[in-house]
Design a protein around this motif. Sequence first.
Motif, short mmCIF file in Angstrom:
data_model
loop_
_atom_site.label_atom_id
_atom_site.label_comp_id
_atom_site.label_asym_id
_atom_site.label_seq_id
_atom_site.Cartn_x
_atom_site.Cartn_y
_atom_site.Cartn_z
N LEU A 189 -71.95 -8.87 -15.65
CA LEU A 189 -70.86 -7.93 -15.42
C LEU A 189 -70.64 -7.70 -13.93
N LEU A 190 -69.45 -7.36 -13.60
CA LEU A 190 -69.07 -7.08 -12.22
C LEU A 190 -69.57 -5.70 -11.83
N ILE A 191 -70.34 -5.64 -10.75
CA ILE A 191 -70.86 -4.36 -10.27
C ILE A 191 -69.91 -3.73 -9.26
N SER A 192 -69.47 -4.55 -8.29
CA SER A 192 -68.54 -4.02 -7.30
C SER A 192 -67.62 -5.12 -6.78
N HIS A 193 -66.54 -4.69 -6.20
CA HIS A 193 -65.54 -5.60 -5.66
C HIS A 193 -65.17 -5.10 -4.27
N THR A 194 -65.32 -5.95 -3.26
CA THR A 194 -64.95 -5.60 -1.90
C THR A 194 -63.78 -6.48 -1.51
N PRO A 195 -62.59 -5.91 -1.34
CA PRO A 195 -61.42 -6.75 -1.01
C PRO A 195 -61.58 -7.40 0.36
N ALA A 196 -60.95 -8.54 0.50
CA ALA A 196 -60.99 -9.27 1.77
C ALA A 196 -60.21 -8.49 2.82
N PRO A 197 -60.62 -8.57 4.06
CA PRO A 197 -59.85 -7.88 5.10
C PRO A 197 -58.47 -8.50 5.23
N ARG A 198 -57.48 -7.65 5.46
CA ARG A 198 -56.11 -8.13 5.58
C ARG A 198 -55.92 -8.85 6.89
N LYS A 199 -55.17 -9.92 6.83
CA LYS A 199 -54.87 -10.67 8.03
C LYS A 199 -53.69 -10.02 8.72
N ARG A 200 -53.73 -9.98 10.03
CA ARG A 200 -52.63 -9.42 10.78
C ARG A 200 -51.48 -10.41 10.82
N THR A 201 -50.29 -9.91 10.62
CA THR A 201 -49.12 -10.76 10.69
C THR A 201 -48.80 -11.12 12.13
N PHE A 202 -48.96 -10.14 13.03
CA PHE A 202 -48.67 -10.35 14.45
C PHE A 202 -49.89 -9.94 15.26
N GLU A 203 -50.07 -10.61 16.38
CA GLU A 203 -51.21 -10.32 17.24
C GLU A 203 -51.01 -9.00 18.01
N ASP A 204 -49.80 -8.76 18.47
CA ASP A 204 -49.56 -7.55 19.23
C ASP A 204 -48.15 -7.02 18.96
N LEU A 205 -47.85 -5.89 19.53
CA LEU A 205 -46.58 -5.23 19.29
C LEU A 205 -45.42 -6.03 19.88
N ALA A 206 -45.64 -6.71 20.99
CA ALA A 206 -44.57 -7.49 21.62
C ALA A 206 -44.13 -8.64 20.71
N ALA A 207 -45.08 -9.30 20.08
CA ALA A 207 -44.75 -10.40 19.17
C ALA A 207 -43.98 -9.88 17.96
N ALA A 208 -44.38 -8.73 17.45
CA ALA A 208 -43.69 -8.13 16.30
C ALA A 208 -42.26 -7.75 16.67
N THR A 209 -42.08 -7.20 17.86
CA THR A 209 -40.75 -6.82 18.33
C THR A 209 -39.86 -8.04 18.48
N LYS A 210 -40.42 -9.10 19.06
CA LYS A 210 -39.67 -10.34 19.25
C LYS A 210 -39.24 -10.92 17.90
N ALA A 211 -40.15 -10.95 16.93
CA ALA A 211 -39.82 -11.46 15.60
C ALA A 211 -38.74 -10.62 14.94
N MET A 212 -38.80 -9.32 15.14
CA MET A 212 -37.81 -8.43 14.54
C MET A 212 -36.43 -8.68 15.15
N ARG A 213 -36.37 -8.87 16.47
CA ARG A 213 -35.09 -9.17 17.13
C ARG A 213 -34.52 -10.50 16.64
N GLU A 214 -35.38 -11.51 16.53
CA GLU A 214 -34.91 -12.82 16.05
C GLU A 214 -34.37 -12.71 14.63
N HIS A 215 -35.04 -11.92 13.81
CA HIS A 215 -34.59 -11.73 12.43
C HIS A 215 -33.22 -11.05 12.40
N GLU A 216 -33.03 -10.03 13.25
CA GLU A 216 -31.74 -9.34 13.33
C GLU A 216 -30.64 -10.28 13.81
N GLU A 217 -30.94 -11.12 14.80
CA GLU A 217 -29.95 -12.08 15.31
C GLU A 217 -29.57 -13.09 14.23
N ARG A 218 -30.57 -13.52 13.46
CA ARG A 218 -30.31 -14.48 12.38
C ARG A 218 -29.42 -13.85 11.31
#
Length: 103
Positions: free
Chosen positions: A29-58
């Motif tokens: 039987l399963l005793i416990s479950h530890t979910p995997a750590p979530r992967k970050r979509t973006f490394e920093d805020l600047a990359a996220a902002t750039k992706a958001m602007r590109e998405h808006e332009e598209r």
Amino acid sequence: MAKPSQIRVFEVACPDCSAILRIDAETGLLISHTPAPRKRTFEDLAAATKAMREHEERKESIFRQSVEAEKNKSDLLEKKFAEALKKAKDAPEGRPLREFDLD
């Protein structure tokens, strides 16, 4: 009941989601479950902002293309209708032949 020091537990990594599962060896039987750590979509805020602007332009580009297509839609439909009318006039009159009629 077994003492805590005598309990055998296996830790298994899920091949699908990389979560850690702790399973009791005796009961399976399963005793416990530890979910995997979530992967970050973006490394920093600047990359996220750039992706958001590109998405808006598209999105804006796609919207402009759809507006232009809608403006030219009536001309396109008139050309298609004229071509279909021309084909209908050039087609032979009468019922079309079917394979069944040829036998």
